[in-house]
Design an enzyme around this catalytic site. Structure first.
Site, PDB file in Angstrom:
ATOM      1  CG  ASP A 336      -1.750  -1.205   1.430  1.00 55.60           C
ATOM      2  OD1 ASP A 336      -1.318  -2.282   0.979  1.00 55.60           O
ATOM      3  OD2 ASP A 336      -2.833  -1.102   2.027  1.00 55.60           O
ATOM      4  CD  GLU A 462      -5.022  -9.812  -1.131  1.00 54.53           C
ATOM      5  OE1 GLU A 462      -5.995 -10.011  -0.385  1.00 54.53           O
ATOM      6  OE2 GLU A 462      -3.985  -9.227  -0.764  1.00 54.53           O
TER       7      GLU A 462
HETATM    8  C1  BGC Z   1      -5.793  -5.915  -0.309  1.00 57.55           C
HETATM    9  C2  BGC Z   1      -4.302  -5.775  -0.402  1.00 57.55           C
HETATM   10  C3  BGC Z   1      -3.833  -4.741   0.610  1.00 57.55           C
HETATM   11  C4  BGC Z   1      -4.303  -5.118   2.008  1.00 57.55           C
HETATM   12  C5  BGC Z   1      -3.946  -4.073   3.035  1.00 57.55           C
HETATM   13  C6  BGC Z   1      -6.176  -6.267   1.125  1.00 57.55           C
HETATM   14  O1  BGC Z   1      -7.562  -6.315   1.234  1.00 57.55           O
HETATM   15  O2  BGC Z   1      -6.267  -6.914  -1.170  1.00 57.55           O
HETATM   16  O3  BGC Z   1      -3.935  -5.372  -1.700  1.00 57.55           O
HETATM   17  O4  BGC Z   1      -2.461  -4.653   0.592  1.00 57.55           O
HETATM   18  O5  BGC Z   1      -5.695  -5.238   1.980  1.00 57.55           O
HETATM   19  O6  BGC Z   1      -4.537  -2.861   2.757  1.00 57.55           O
END
Ligand code: BGC
Length: 730
Positions: A336, A462
């Protein structure tokens, strides 16, 4: 959702080091996440797997909820004030982003009388260890005794929720009191974390308008302040609390005492003025003005201020995905920072951007170790989620398999180099670029098509895990490999390459390898659809029917087994489209457009890291209505609690995304090797907008309206490209 929990996040005060949630001083009836944190201050927790395979991390780090330092109870002739008793005639809260404080104003009455209570809180940006409360009670018509009881309470634990994988699930006590004492007028509490054995010292002193008495208690310290007041008289108390820890200081108690002395002598008025001055400097570079829309302006101001509150500036800490506002994702640092948050700082506060890079530099050993555990013979693989530098992810398909984070880190270093030309720092940063490039060399395989392929990785999305040739990952790796070659050459020319190359035994022949693999990286493309495929198998899967998915089934991750999700074309967040934003060169307009339209239909935006990216690309491609609607969703994300979990902390990446949406979306800002590029567009809802950008030591103001321009506010002249046309700004 409970609005009070949401407000605890929205009204938290933080300065990148400490963060205190905006709970009521006097306490709550019902649920509350009464939190106080230090960025990067963690305890170690075991990771238990019923079937533990080789290389799974044994333990993780968790941000610790520290002793409560925000409790102040108020008594009127022995009768305790609470918003749940008496009559609340008024209660207002305010966050002042210009002064850097929060206010609570309460008008309250009980059978003894009517009272005005005003409370100001500050986490100082100038003295990051300081948390200040100025608490004032005025009697409207009461004559009698007012008493305050102020506590430091070590009987605390972290917030847990068994049903949400985004917060901790088991209740463990993480911090214990070692000593508590009163020395003169100062209360001192020393604590240690349960397993990591990190030390915390809290020192506190008061300016009190009445008789004061201090006590060491079972769980900390208490100070009682008493005074008789008459109608129209007030009792004002200043509470100076200093927190210091062993991750930053060898002797935190001594440091806290010195800091306390310094702050106490300065006094609340000076400290508050110092905070306002700090913020005037911040806004000078960070300000975004949107003409014609107050609501969005307020949203932007809130977001940018929260970015400032969240960012660690000491090279030991970074920006947790929730900042220091809550316990979601356990205080971990992800990608992030580099992709969503870092650009804001790079263009407005490059010193802070440098500190964020220093964190990655300081944790390079952790990344080298992680690479070894993951079977690599060389290179550095940054962990998916971490606090101190080691991998904390217990679910590797959507965790450690996200190799792109390593390329994201490299991207941030390269962007820093382009924006600042700070070769002094880059001579150290080069080590990161070379070690991360080595990782890709060790990961990519030469296929029969003479292209390099990367297998078994997960891209940003994801809902699609452990795939071959994720376009985003391959593109990021390519940029990392070629960027390392470029930065090395520049530093060599300046005679500044040897610090890094000697340290890691770097042989220049490796540069040829980097270039060879980078240039021959496979980038999946589908001829029929005319789009970049998210990975080599993605487009062969059935498309998830989002239109027929009931609303209550979102976010999908809370309602479907991951394997089920992996079998469909459905994206949690921007992946290929994000890559097109970051690395547009060499991609045709047609592919950009078709890819955007394709992925837009199958993306749920279940992650808050998504809509801003789609908004930016919608602007880029001229889908202005869509761009505006994505932007509106981005900018009010936490204020309107659009993901329903702001109670667990801010969505800091999305906050950064709102700045990106203006600068890189509407104004089309891109930072390339040859400088800053703009491509202006003006949403029809706005009369104009402006923002500022720092570049190579100069400060520019970019205004877009009926007439658009880039002006030089300070520093030397700068060359920029507007719609591809080179323009000198002087
Ligand atoms: C996202 C990730 C992110 C993480 C922390 C997850 O829900 O899919 O990309 O790094 O949250 O914010």
């Amino acid at each position: 959702m409970n609005d009070r929990l949401l407000e605890e996040t929205l009204y938290h005060v933080a300065n990148g080091y400490i963060g205190v949630r905006g709970c009521f001083e006097e306490g709550h009836k019902g649920e509350s996440i009464r939190g106080c944190y230090i960025n990067g201050f963690y305890d170690t927790v075991p990771l238990n797997y019923p079937e533990k395979l080789y290389g799974f991390p044994d333990e993780a780090q968790r941000l610790v909820n520290l002793p409560d330092v925000q409790t102040i109870r108020l008594f009127m002739d022995g009768e305790e004030f609470s918003l749940f008793s008496g009559e609340v005639l008024g209660h207002k809260r305010k966050l002042d982003t210009q002064k850097g404080v929060t206010y609570r104003d309460i008008l309250w009455k009980n059978e003894k009388g009517t009272f005005e209570i005003k409370i100001t809180r500050m986490a100082s940006f100038v003295h990051p260890e300081l948390f200040l409360i100025v608490y004032s009670v005025k009697s409207v018509d009461f004559s009698g005794e007012i008493e305050l009881a102020c506590n430091i309470n070590c009987d605390v634990s972290n917030f847990t929720d068994e049903n949400d994988p985004r917060v901790a699930s088991e209740k463990i006590k993480h911090i214990f009191m070692d000593t508590n004492k009163i020395v003169g007028d100062v209360s001192i509490v020393e604590c240690k974390t349960a397993v990591s054995k990190l030390g915390l010292s809290i020192c506190r002193q008061f300016v009190a308008g009445g008789d004061i008495a201090h006590f060491a208690t079972k769980n900390g310290c208490e100070t009682r302040i008493k005074s008789k007041i008459l109608p129209n008289q007030s009792l004002t108390t200043e509470v100076y609390t200093i927190l210091s820890d062993t991750r930053r200081r060898n002797n935190p108690t001594q440091h806290a005492l010195e800091k306390l002395n310094e702050c106490f002598n300065l006094g609340a008025e000076n400290l508050l003025q110092g905070q306002a001055d700090f913020l005037a400097d911040f806004w000078m570079c960070a300000r975004v003005d949107i003409g014609g829309c107050d609501e969005l302006n307020d949203g932007m101001e809130f977001n940018l201020y929260q970015l400032l509150q969240s960012a660690g500036r000491d090279g030991i800490s970074n920006v947790a995905s929730k900042g220091v506002s809550g316990e979601g994702y356990e205080g971990h640092y992800f990608w992030d920072t580099e992709i969503y948050i870092f650009p804001f700082f790079l263009f407005t506060q490059p010193e802070t951007a440098k500190q964020l890079l220093r964190f990655r530099l300081n944790t390079l050993d952790g990344a080298r170790n992680h690479a070894i555990v993951m079977g690599h013979k060389k290179g550095a693989l940054y962990p998916w989620r971490t606090i101190s530098g080691s991998e904390c992810s217990s679910f590797f398909p959507a965790g450690s398999a996200q190799y792109h984070l390593t390329g994201d880190v490299a991207h941030a270093f390269i962007q820093y180099y382009y924006a600042t030309d700070d070769l002094d720092f880059m001579q150290y940063g080069l080590e990161v670029l070379l070690e991360t490039a080595r990782l890709w060399l060790d990961t990519a395989n030469l296929g029969s098509d003479r292209k390099y392929h990367i297998h078994s990785v997960t891209g940003p999305d994801e809902y699609t895990c452990c795939v071959s040739d994720n376009y985003y990952t391959n593109r990021t790796a390519q940029h990392n490999l070629l960027g390392a070659v470029e930065v090395y050459a520049r530093l060599k020319k300046a005679g500044l390459h040897s610090f890094a190359s000697d340290k890691i035994n770097f042989d220049e022949s490796e540069l040829l390898e980097f270039a060879r693999v980078g240039n021959a990286m496979f980038l999946p493309y589908d001829e029929k659809l005319g789009i970049h495929a998210q990975d080599s198998s993605f487009l062969t899967k059935p498309v998830w029917n989002l239109d027929d998915t009931p609303k209550e089934k979102f976010p999908l991750l809370l309602h479907y087994h991951p394997l089920y999700l992996y079998r469909f074309q459905v994206c949690k967040q921007a992946d290929t489209v994000l890559s097109h934003f970051l690395f547009e060169d060499g991609v045709s307009e047609d592919v950009l457009r078709k890819s955007y339209l394709y992925y837009d239909k199958i993306t749920t935006h279940d992650s808050s890291l998504s809509v801003c990216v789609f908004g930016i690309m919608a602007s880029r491609l001229g889908f202005y209505e869509k761009a505006y609607s994505y932007f509106s969703e981005t900018v009010r994300g936490d204020l309107d609690n659009t993901h329903g979990n702001t109670k667990d902390g801010l969505h800091v990446a999305n906050l950064g995304g709102s700045w990106l949406a203006v600068a890189c979306g509407f104004a089309g800002l891109r930072l390339r090797k040859n400088g800053l590029h703009f491509r202006f567009s003006l949403p029809k809802q706005w009369e104009e907008y402006s923002f500022r950008v720092r570049y190579h030591g100069s400060l520019l103001k970019v205004s877009v309206g009926k007439e658009s321009k880039v002006e030089l506010l300070s520093g030397g002249s700068v060359t920029v490209f507007i719609d591809g046309v080179e323009t000198k700004i002087k």
